[in-house]
Design a protein around this motif. Structure first.
Motif, mmCIF file in Angstrom:
data_model
loop_
_atom_site.group_PDB
_atom_site.id
_atom_site.type_symbol
_atom_site.label_atom_id
_atom_site.label_comp_id
_atom_site.label_asym_id
_atom_site.label_seq_id
_atom_site.Cartn_x
_atom_site.Cartn_y
_atom_site.Cartn_z
ATOM 1 N N ASN A 1 0.820 -1.218 0.000
ATOM 2 C CA ASN A 1 0.000 0.000 0.000
ATOM 3 C C ASN A 1 0.853 1.266 0.000
ATOM 4 N N GLY A 2 2.085 1.124 -0.414
ATOM 5 C CA GLY A 2 2.980 2.279 -0.429
ATOM 6 C C GLY A 2 4.105 2.104 0.570
ATOM 7 N N PRO A 3 5.097 2.966 0.519
ATOM 8 C CA PRO A 3 6.250 2.830 1.412
ATOM 9 C C PRO A 3 5.845 2.910 2.884
ATOM 10 N N VAL A 4 6.486 2.091 3.684
ATOM 11 C CA VAL A 4 6.263 2.114 5.124
ATOM 12 C C VAL A 4 7.054 3.274 5.732
ATOM 13 N N GLU A 5 6.419 4.002 6.605
ATOM 14 C CA GLU A 5 7.066 5.171 7.212
ATOM 15 C C GLU A 5 8.275 4.749 8.034
ATOM 16 N N PRO A 6 9.443 5.332 7.770
ATOM 17 C CA PRO A 6 10.635 4.959 8.555
ATOM 18 C C PRO A 6 10.472 5.326 10.030
ATOM 19 N N ASN A 7 11.222 4.636 10.864
ATOM 20 C CA ASN A 7 11.196 4.909 12.301
ATOM 21 C C ASN A 7 11.871 6.233 12.609
ATOM 22 N N ARG A 8 11.402 6.880 13.668
ATOM 23 C CA ARG A 8 11.997 8.140 14.134
ATOM 24 C C ARG A 8 12.088 8.106 15.655
ATOM 25 N N GLU B 1 -1.734 -3.802 11.302
ATOM 26 C CA GLU B 1 -3.106 -3.382 11.563
ATOM 27 C C GLU B 1 -3.843 -4.499 12.286
ATOM 28 N N THR B 2 -4.725 -4.137 13.217
ATOM 29 C CA THR B 2 -5.409 -5.145 14.033
ATOM 30 C C THR B 2 -6.229 -6.110 13.186
ATOM 31 N N ASN B 3 -6.983 -5.597 12.231
ATOM 32 C CA ASN B 3 -7.861 -6.454 11.430
ATOM 33 C C ASN B 3 -7.343 -6.670 10.009
ATOM 34 N N ALA B 4 -6.122 -6.249 9.750
ATOM 35 C CA ALA B 4 -5.529 -6.450 8.423
ATOM 36 C C ALA B 4 -4.042 -6.733 8.619
ATOM 37 N N PRO B 5 -3.711 -7.981 8.980
ATOM 38 C CA PRO B 5 -2.336 -8.299 9.380
ATOM 39 C C PRO B 5 -1.298 -8.106 8.296
ATOM 40 N N CYS B 6 -1.708 -7.959 7.041
ATOM 41 C CA CYS B 6 -0.737 -7.709 5.976
ATOM 42 C C CYS B 6 -0.436 -6.228 5.788
ATOM 43 N N ASP B 7 -1.162 -5.394 6.520
ATOM 44 C CA ASP B 7 -0.924 -3.955 6.476
ATOM 45 C C ASP B 7 -0.291 -3.512 7.781
ATOM 46 N N VAL B 8 0.378 -2.378 7.726
ATOM 47 C CA VAL B 8 0.979 -1.838 8.942
ATOM 48 C C VAL B 8 0.473 -0.421 9.186
ATOM 49 N N ARG B 9 0.562 -0.023 10.409
ATOM 50 C CA ARG B 9 0.183 1.346 10.779
ATOM 51 C C ARG B 9 1.253 1.902 11.712
ATOM 52 N N PRO B 10 1.498 3.203 11.637
ATOM 53 C CA PRO B 10 2.482 3.799 12.553
ATOM 54 C C PRO B 10 1.898 3.950 13.946
ATOM 55 N N ILE B 11 2.701 3.722 14.954
ATOM 56 C CA ILE B 11 2.311 3.965 16.339
ATOM 57 C C ILE B 11 3.377 4.834 16.997
ATOM 58 N N VAL B 12 3.021 5.468 18.082
ATOM 59 C CA VAL B 12 3.938 6.354 18.793
ATOM 60 C C VAL B 12 4.052 5.892 20.233
ATOM 61 N N LEU B 13 5.260 5.611 20.670
ATOM 62 C CA LEU B 13 5.533 5.326 22.072
ATOM 63 C C LEU B 13 6.048 6.613 22.696
ATOM 64 N N ASP B 14 5.303 7.137 23.624
ATOM 65 C CA ASP B 14 5.593 8.452 24.201
ATOM 66 C C ASP B 14 5.583 8.311 25.712
ATOM 67 N N THR B 15 6.703 8.613 26.341
ATOM 68 C CA THR B 15 6.767 8.461 27.798
ATOM 69 C C THR B 15 7.302 9.739 28.439
ATOM 70 N N ASP B 16 6.752 10.069 29.595
ATOM 71 C CA ASP B 16 7.243 11.190 30.381
ATOM 72 C C ASP B 16 8.363 10.708 31.291
#
Length: 465
Positions: free
Chosen positions: A349-356, A374-389
């Protein structure tokens, strides 16, 4: 441990806005040696009581210390009226100081030389001198100032202050890199595409025209603060956290930075100043309309430079250093952009966003951008953000640096060769700008910055290298 702090420029903005609130904080934490005395020197013909009243007003405005702590700090104050260029007046002012002192030059840089010459004869044995930035305004002036300091004091008695080095988020860089096996192997040109070091501000001049119009964004921010951040991000692992090992590694980074030719400066830098606009609903005049600004100086309020390091770890990785005033949002961070994944499995579905990896500098946080299925589409990916104080900084940056000075610890101060190497990097850019190699653009106050970027073709080429 030194028990007496002498502040030259004690009635100025730096002292009232930063030094006194920092001293109140470390006093409240029980970190100041006791007894402790602060002697303020300035050209103002004030009595001690007037100085205390002025300091009380500044503490009320800028310090969160309670009334009892502020009162204790005020009781430690003394004041003398003295012209820093008058050697005899300075000698008379510090004559009553018992034992070694720390002399803090919270002064315009033009007054450093006469103050240092006066202090060389006035200070008791074992004293220390603290020099605020800017440390010179060129490579030659930095060398001249170092020569003067070396004639007057041993190097271990000199503290060149850059308050960014006292900021807790900056110190987190060392722990993140060298205490985590997860990150250290990735901190390398094989995995990092580019690095951004950014200090964007919504703040405009705010009454600093007398200094800023003679400095500009490149001298005021990039030459010192952002190059120090570059050192922390790019240095090789120090053999220890000893001040000598850390500063040796920082100088190695600065020496590895490739000086830009005039043609490279045209392609790899951008300069601009703000025009009229609005920030948060507030009307902001153009920089050239600010009181005290001389439009003929063509001073920039925005600067971006793209630097390269000629060493094994970082060869081919561009470092973008950027700082601007009167922008639409505050953005103060270091960002490591990692290279794209080498596996095409999830590219349908297009280039996967590189990690930052984001290291905010104005808050105690850590932000990591990853990709998951993706939860309901295991062949797709989605970006997530791990953010900690992270735990908030208890000691303000200036408080940490002052405690270092009193204890004789140079870990967070700038060595003589560091200061000169920083100017070696910046001077060719300044020269190219003076020759008109890079045009002075304009951006509306409250905007994202100049409508042009630092040579997009060059950006693409560097990022693809």
């Amino acid at each position: 441990m030194i028990h007496t702090l002498v502040i030259f420029g004690a009635t100025g903005d730096l002292t009232g806005r930063y030094l006194m609130p920092a001293l109140a904080r470390v006093l409240d934490m029980g970190r100041l040696p006791q007894p402790f005395r602060i002697l303020g020197l300035s050209y103002q013909d004030w009595t001690e009581e007037q100085f205390r009243e002025h300091t009380a007003e500044q503490l009320e405005r800028y310090s969160d210390a309670d009334e009892d702590v502020r009162a204790r700090l005020l009781r430690s104050l003394a004041y003398r009226c003295a012209d820093v260029a008058d050697r005899q007046a300075v000698i008379a002012a510090v004559r009553d100081c018992e034992g070694p002192v720390a002399a803090y030059l919270a002064l315009p840089s033009a007054l450093f030389a006469p103050a240092i010459e006066a202090l060389s004869q006035a200070l008791p044995s074992g004293s220390r001198v603290v020099v605020e930035k800017p440390f010179g305004d060129s490579l030659e002036s930095a060398r001249a100032l170092n020569r003067l300091l070396h004639r007057s004091f041993p190097e271990d008695a000199v503290f060149r202050i850059d308050h960014f080095l006292g900021m807790q988020p900056v110190q987190h860089v060392l722990g993140l890199r060298f205490a985590n096996r997860l990150f250290e192997p990735l901190w390398h040109r094989d995995h990092v595409d580019r690095v951004e070091v950014v200090w964007d501000e919504t703040l405009a001049l705010e009454g600093r025209a007398s200094y800023y119009d003679r400095a500009g964004a490149l001298r005021d921010m990039i030459q010192n603060h952002l190059l120090q951040l570059l050192c922390m991000v790019a240095m090789e692992p120090p053999a220890s956290l000893d001040e000598h090992d850390q500063r040796d590694r920082k100088v190695e980074v600065l020496r590895a930075v490739r000086r830009l030719s005039a043609d490279e400066a045209a392609r790899r830098t951008v300069r601009a100043r703000y025009g009229p606009g609005r920030i948060g609903g507030r009307a902001v005049p153009a920089y050239t309309e600010e009181p005290g600004v001389d439009p003929a100086r063509a001073t920039e309020t925005f600067a971006e430079v793209v630097l390269s390091l000629d060493n094994r770890r970082w060869a081919g990785v561009p470092f973008f250093l950027r700082s601007g005033k009167a922008l639409g949002r505050d953005r103060r961070e270091v960002v490591l952009h990692f290279k794209p994944s080498s596996y095409p499995t999830f590219d349908r579905n297009g280039p996967v966003e590189p990690n930052r990896l984001h290291l905010p500098l104005d808050t105690d946080r850590l932000v990591l951008h990853l990709n998951l299925n993706e939860t309901n589409a295991p062949c797709d990916v989605r970006p997530i953000v791990l953010d900690t104080d992270l735990a908030p900084q208890q000691i303000p940056a200036y408080g940490r640096l002052l405690l270092d000075v009193l204890a004789g610890d140079h870990s967070h101060s700038v060595r003589d060769d560091e200061a000169e190497e920083s100017w070696r990097i910046v001077e060719p850019i300044l020269s190219a700008w003076e020759e008109g190699r890079s045009p002075l653009h304009e951006y509306p106050a409250g905007s994202a910055g100049p409508s042009v970027s630092a040579a997009p073709d060059e950006r693409d080429r560097l990022s693809a290298a």
